[in-house]
Design a protein around this motif. Sequence first.
Motif, PDB file in Angstrom:
ATOM      1  N   GLY A  42       2.110   3.712   8.025  1.00 31.13           N
ATOM      2  CA  GLY A  42       1.278   2.933   8.939  1.00 31.13           C
ATOM      3  C   GLY A  42       0.236   2.078   8.245  1.00 31.13           C
ATOM      4  O   GLY A  42      -0.475   1.313   8.890  1.00 31.13           O
ATOM      5  N   HIS A  43       0.136   2.191   6.910  1.00 27.32           N
ATOM      6  CA  HIS A  43      -0.836   1.372   6.162  1.00 27.32           C
ATOM      7  C   HIS A  43      -0.120   0.241   5.433  1.00 27.32           C
ATOM      8  O   HIS A  43       0.977   0.423   4.917  1.00 27.32           O
ATOM      9  CB  HIS A  43      -1.599   2.242   5.159  1.00 27.32           C
ATOM     10  CG  HIS A  43      -2.485   3.253   5.808  1.00 27.32           C
ATOM     11  ND1 HIS A  43      -3.722   2.931   6.332  1.00 27.32           N
ATOM     12  CD2 HIS A  43      -2.294   4.565   6.051  1.00 27.32           C
ATOM     13  CE1 HIS A  43      -4.269   4.011   6.847  1.00 27.32           C
ATOM     14  NE2 HIS A  43      -3.424   5.027   6.702  1.00 27.32           N
ATOM     15  N   ARG A  44      -0.764  -0.914   5.373  1.00 31.73           N
ATOM     16  CA  ARG A  44      -0.127  -2.087   4.763  1.00 31.73           C
ATOM     17  C   ARG A  44      -0.205  -2.064   3.239  1.00 31.73           C
ATOM     18  O   ARG A  44       0.710  -2.531   2.564  1.00 31.73           O
ATOM     19  CB  ARG A  44      -0.777  -3.371   5.281  1.00 31.73           C
ATOM     20  CG  ARG A  44      -0.484  -3.643   6.752  1.00 31.73           C
ATOM     21  CD  ARG A  44      -0.981  -5.005   7.165  1.00 31.73           C
ATOM     22  NE  ARG A  44      -0.287  -6.067   6.436  1.00 31.73           N
ATOM     23  CZ  ARG A  44      -0.634  -7.342   6.470  1.00 31.73           C
ATOM     24  NH1 ARG A  44      -1.683  -7.723   7.194  1.00 31.73           N
ATOM     25  NH2 ARG A  44       0.049  -8.241   5.801  1.00 31.73           N
ATOM     26  N   ASP A  62       2.767  -4.218   2.073  1.00 28.55           N
ATOM     27  CA  ASP A  62       3.637  -4.559   3.201  1.00 28.55           C
ATOM     28  C   ASP A  62       5.033  -3.940   3.062  1.00 28.55           C
ATOM     29  O   ASP A  62       6.051  -4.615   3.258  1.00 28.55           O
ATOM     30  CB  ASP A  62       3.743  -6.084   3.356  1.00 28.55           C
ATOM     31  CG  ASP A  62       2.431  -6.669   3.840  1.00 28.55           C
ATOM     32  OD1 ASP A  62       1.755  -6.020   4.671  1.00 28.55           O
ATOM     33  OD2 ASP A  62       2.065  -7.773   3.384  1.00 28.55           O
ATOM     34  N   GLY A  63       5.071  -2.676   2.697  1.00 29.37           N
ATOM     35  CA  GLY A  63       6.346  -1.953   2.639  1.00 29.37           C
ATOM     36  C   GLY A  63       7.219  -2.280   1.438  1.00 29.37           C
ATOM     37  O   GLY A  63       8.386  -1.896   1.407  1.00 29.37           O
ATOM     38  N   PRO A 152      -7.282  -1.263  -1.507  1.00 31.24           N
ATOM     39  CA  PRO A 152      -6.131  -0.803  -0.704  1.00 31.24           C
ATOM     40  C   PRO A 152      -6.559  -0.159   0.605  1.00 31.24           C
ATOM     41  O   PRO A 152      -7.706   0.272   0.739  1.00 31.24           O
ATOM     42  CB  PRO A 152      -5.483   0.250  -1.621  1.00 31.24           C
ATOM     43  CG  PRO A 152      -6.620   0.787  -2.421  1.00 31.24           C
ATOM     44  CD  PRO A 152      -7.582  -0.352  -2.621  1.00 31.24           C
ATOM     45  N   ASP A 153      -5.612  -0.077   1.559  1.00 31.10           N
ATOM     46  CA  ASP A 153      -5.889   0.609   2.826  1.00 31.10           C
ATOM     47  C   ASP A 153      -6.104   2.098   2.594  1.00 31.10           C
ATOM     48  O   ASP A 153      -6.881   2.742   3.296  1.00 31.10           O
ATOM     49  CB  ASP A 153      -4.691   0.465   3.784  1.00 31.10           C
ATOM     50  CG  ASP A 153      -4.559  -0.924   4.353  1.00 31.10           C
ATOM     51  OD1 ASP A 153      -5.411  -1.777   4.022  1.00 31.10           O
ATOM     52  OD2 ASP A 153      -3.607  -1.160   5.114  1.00 31.10           O
ATOM     53  N   ILE A 154      -5.332   2.641   1.626  1.00 31.26           N
ATOM     54  CA  ILE A 154      -5.357   4.090   1.401  1.00 31.26           C
ATOM     55  C   ILE A 154      -4.932   4.398  -0.037  1.00 31.26           C
ATOM     56  O   ILE A 154      -4.154   3.636  -0.619  1.00 31.26           O
ATOM     57  CB  ILE A 154      -4.424   4.809   2.429  1.00 31.26           C
ATOM     58  CG1 ILE A 154      -4.582   6.335   2.383  1.00 31.26           C
ATOM     59  CG2 ILE A 154      -2.965   4.420   2.232  1.00 31.26           C
ATOM     60  CD1 ILE A 154      -3.880   7.046   3.551  1.00 31.26           C
ATOM     61  N   SER A 187     -15.048   4.399   2.988  1.00 33.23           N
ATOM     62  CA  SER A 187     -14.143   4.593   4.124  1.00 33.23           C
ATOM     63  C   SER A 187     -12.668   4.445   3.727  1.00 33.23           C
ATOM     64  O   SER A 187     -11.783   4.540   4.570  1.00 33.23           O
ATOM     65  CB  SER A 187     -14.490   3.623   5.262  1.00 33.23           C
ATOM     66  OG  SER A 187     -14.372   2.300   4.810  1.00 33.23           O
ATOM     67  N   THR A 188     -12.415   4.191   2.420  1.00 40.37           N
ATOM     68  CA  THR A 188     -11.019   4.149   1.959  1.00 40.37           C
ATOM     69  C   THR A 188     -10.519   5.586   1.836  1.00 40.37           C
ATOM     70  O   THR A 188     -11.041   6.346   1.024  1.00 40.37           O
ATOM     71  CB  THR A 188     -10.913   3.456   0.571  1.00 40.37           C
ATOM     72  OG1 THR A 188     -11.493   2.163   0.661  1.00 40.37           O
ATOM     73  CG2 THR A 188      -9.457   3.341   0.131  1.00 40.37           C
TER      74      THR A 188
END
Length: 211
Positions: A42-44, A62-63, A152-154, A187-188
């Motif tokens: 679910g994270h880009r 993006d996968g 990064p998102d995560i 918040s990452t």
Amino acid sequence: MPGWINVPLAEEVSRRFALPCRVENDANGAGLAEALLGAGRGHRSVFYATISTGIGTGIILDGKVYHGKNGAAGEGGHVSIDYRSEARCNCGSVGCIEALASGTSIARRAGRSAEELARAAAQGDPAALGLLDETAEMLGAWLASVISLLDPDIVVIGGGVSRIGDPLFDRLRRIVPRRTINPFASSTPIVSAALHQDAGIYGGAAVILSA
Ligand SMILES: [Zn+2]
């Protein structure tokens, strides 16, 4: 592999087995699996690190695995955090995070495995706590640099050393925001991998699924 230069491995395997075949670096494959099917779902943008005997990483955007110009991108384990370090890395450089904080180098510093170190730290052994703090400081400085660079998102961390669990992750979450210019770093999410020892198998599937 020594002597294997410009071998069209995927083509050769595909021809012999009459099946589609792709070749991918193990950490990239595991990172892609975590991004598509595991903790990064679910994270880009996902930065994945496996901290075991060495430190392998993958950058998933993006996968897709980010490969760079020559297919050699995402070698985060060979980012040096100390140019004067006495820890020489297998790659020939010094102070690479792999040479300082992999399971192998933790065992060398601690005289015991990362798991035994974590157990001793949990029992309040001061030497073990000191080594755990030192390892977390090194990994934290490194991850903070990664976050400054990639935002990064995560961040997903797997491999044997991640099995230390909360005592390591809590330290990283505390250290990382102090060492990056990124104001959003706190918040990452920095989370444990979900696929663990099956990451390689899922990685193989993810590489084909994302083709
Ligand atoms: Zn290196």
